[in-house]
Enzyme design. Structure first.
Site, mmCIF file in Angstrom:
data_model
loop_
_atom_site.group_PDB
_atom_site.id
_atom_site.type_symbol
_atom_site.label_atom_id
_atom_site.label_comp_id
_atom_site.label_asym_id
_atom_site.label_seq_id
_atom_site.Cartn_x
_atom_site.Cartn_y
_atom_site.Cartn_z
ATOM 1 N N LYS A 217 -58.320 47.392 -17.364
ATOM 2 C CA LYS A 217 -57.922 46.041 -17.777
ATOM 3 C C LYS A 217 -59.148 45.156 -17.843
ATOM 4 O O LYS A 217 -59.872 45.019 -16.857
ATOM 5 C CB LYS A 217 -56.898 45.451 -16.791
ATOM 6 C CG LYS A 217 -56.400 44.079 -17.202
ATOM 7 C CD LYS A 217 -55.298 43.576 -16.266
ATOM 8 C CE LYS A 217 -54.751 42.231 -16.714
ATOM 9 N NZ LYS A 217 -53.668 41.755 -15.817
ATOM 10 N N ASP A 335 -44.500 37.245 -10.820
ATOM 11 C CA ASP A 335 -44.381 37.666 -12.213
ATOM 12 C C ASP A 335 -43.527 38.931 -12.306
ATOM 13 O O ASP A 335 -43.867 39.876 -13.025
ATOM 14 C CB ASP A 335 -45.767 37.908 -12.815
ATOM 15 C CG ASP A 335 -45.746 37.940 -14.342
ATOM 16 O OD1 ASP A 335 -44.726 37.525 -14.936
ATOM 17 O OD2 ASP A 335 -46.740 38.389 -14.944
#
Length: 511
Positions: A217, A335
């Site tokens: 990422k 989240d």
């Protein structure tokens, strides 16, 4: 007087004789204070067993323990006249002694790690506490017990003061030296993109040196991306240091820098799968597609409602267990959504900790900033009220205050609401669209109009043909759990089940 003795050989002393014996006790106390070696049996004088602070083979320690026992001459009923000796037929002193004996190995190990000065100081303090009849701090033995209970709750409550100290000063160093791998960017080959977000992109990669499949990422060149990337690195390392929690999350391996001195690293995980719950929910063959992943094939026999309920139960149980573990170490994910649940191995694991907040240390938490996905966030939008001041800059001070803050505002209820929406989306076919949870959409708007009361909301949509059969299966226990998760907090910041409490719901007891 027939009572339970607090120490071997102790004799009950009437209250009227205490004042006359006080002078002699003070003289004996002064002589005994010269012995600072930790003694065995701190709690023997109180009738609750030995804390195991030192070896009983030491003659000096045994002599000190016996002398203190003879000096105190107290019984449980004398020390705590207003407290019951039995509760439902169970002896309070005997039970306390059994608990202390069970905790002896842990207290042994903890005490032996202390410096010699700390051992001596603790021994001396306990000696004075015993000699005072357990009234040294508050002047009353029962208040002393209440104070000890409060200290115990503070020390053992979420997010864990002692656990935090161990993590910060021992586990963190161990992780940095042995577990945190620095990858060579030249040995990693990007094979394709897995996902793309506002602040970063996720790609499939391969380590050409080992042939290992990886997920990397990279932060984008937008404001705030580097901060979130650094926060995610911190959170993944925190999770990795808690093995029981890490089993429910993507396996974090380490990082590397694309450019030397970059503001944030590129993060690396082991590749274990790339199918998200979001992709499966919208498929026409749900729940069969999830059954194939979880059980190795479609499950026949039961009707559609029961099969859907069983699949949703399995996914929700794993999700709540992972979230409860995160909350135990002070992390709120913020989240939780189907897109962040990736099937890896034999279960769905939680990913993407860029928005997570560590309330044990205050990392990535700002009272007036709410990092969240509005599609799955609760109505309060913040894990704690905005009036709460920012965490102190000193992390030890923040950690010491964290049990009080957590116990007062229950920030973990933020994640449990999101988990409830994921559960609701799996069970109700009309909620399985990708955009159905849009905060400006009809579902969220109608839910808000009904004050986040699912029962009132259902009365509006059910006549329109909405299917609640999966939630009504098994005596409607799934529906009851959904109502307790997807709801507003009350004025005391309660009113919604936390993840650990939700796991105790009868819904999980049924097949």
């Amino acid at each position: 007087m027939t009572t339970t003795s607090l120490a071997a050989g102790a004799v009950a002393v009437p209250r009227a004789m205490r004042a006359g014996a006080r002078v002699n006790r003070r003289r004996s106390i002064a002589r005994r204070r010269k012995l600072t070696t930790p003694r065995a049996g701190f709690l023997d004088d109180m009738g609750v067993g030995d804390l195991g602070t030192s070896s009983p083979s030491s003659s000096a320690q045994v002599e000190l323990a016996n002398s203190i026992g003879r000096a105190v001459d107290r019984t449980y009923s004398e020390l705590f006249p207003d407290l019951p000796s039995e509760v439902l037929g169970v002896s309070v002193p005997d039970t306390a002694r059994a608990l202390a004996d069970a905790a002896r190995p842990a207290t042994d190990a903890a005490f032996q790690t202390l410096p010699d000065d700390a051992k001596s100081g603790l021994s001396d303090w306990w000696q004075r506490e015993v000699d005072s009849g357990f009234t040294l701090v508050t002047g009353n033995a029962e208040y002393e017990v209440a104070l000890a209970l409060l200290v115990f709750l503070w020390a053992t409550g979420r997010p864990g003061v002692f656990g935090g100290a161990f993590d910060a000063y021992f586990a963190n160093a161990f992780d940095a030296v042995l577990l945190n791998k620095k990858f060579d960017k030249d040995s990693l080959k990007i094979r394709g993109k897995l996902g793309d977000g506002s602040f970063g992109s996720v790609s499939y990669a391969e380590d050409t040196d080992t042939g290992r499949e990886l997920v990397v990422k990279q932060a984008k060149s937008v404001q705030g991306a580097a901060q979130l990337q650094n926060a995610e690195e911190y959170m993944n390392r925190r999770v990795r240091r808690a093995p029981l929690v890490a089993s429910g999350c993507a396996k974090y391996l380490g990082s590397y820098e694309v450019v030397e001195g970059a503001s944030s690293p590129t993060l690396v995980w082991a590749f274990e799968g790339d199918v998200t719950l979001e992709e499966l929910i919208v498929r026409r063959d749900f729940p069969e597609c999830v059954e194939e992943l979880l059980y190795g094939g479609a499950q026949g026999g039961d009707d559609y409602a029961k099969r859907t309920s069983k699949v949703a139960k399995s996914v929700l149980r794993n999700l709540l267990s992972t979230l409860a573990g995160l909350h135990d170490i002070g992390i709120v994910h913020r989240d939780v959504k189907p897109a962040n649940l990736v099937f890896m191995g034999r279960k769905f694991k939680l990913v993407d900790f860029g928005a997570a907040a560590d309330l044990r240390t205050g990392k990535n938490y700002e009272p007036e900033q709410g990092l969240l996905d509005p599609f799955y966030s609760p109505p309060e939008n913040f894990i704690m009220p905005e009036r709460i001041p920012a965490p102190p800059p000193l992390r030890p001070l923040t950690a010491s205050l964290s049990p009080l803050v957590w116990g007062t505002f229950l920030p973990d209820l933020f994640d449990s609401f999101s988990a409830g929406l994921v559960f609701l989306q799996m069970c109700v076919p009309q909620l399985r669209g990708r955009k159905v949870m849009d905060p400006n959409g009809s579902f969220r708007r109608l839910l808000e109009e009904n004050n986040y009361d699912l029962r009132k909301w259902r009365k509006v949509v059910e006549p329109q043909g909405w299917d609640f059969s999966a939630l009504d299966a098994n005596l409607g226990l799934g529906w009851d759990l959904a109502c307790r998760l997807v709801c507003k907090r009350n004025f005391l910041q309660r009113g919604r089940l936390g993840c650990n409490t939700a796991l105790l719901h009868p819904f999980f007891w049924t097949p």
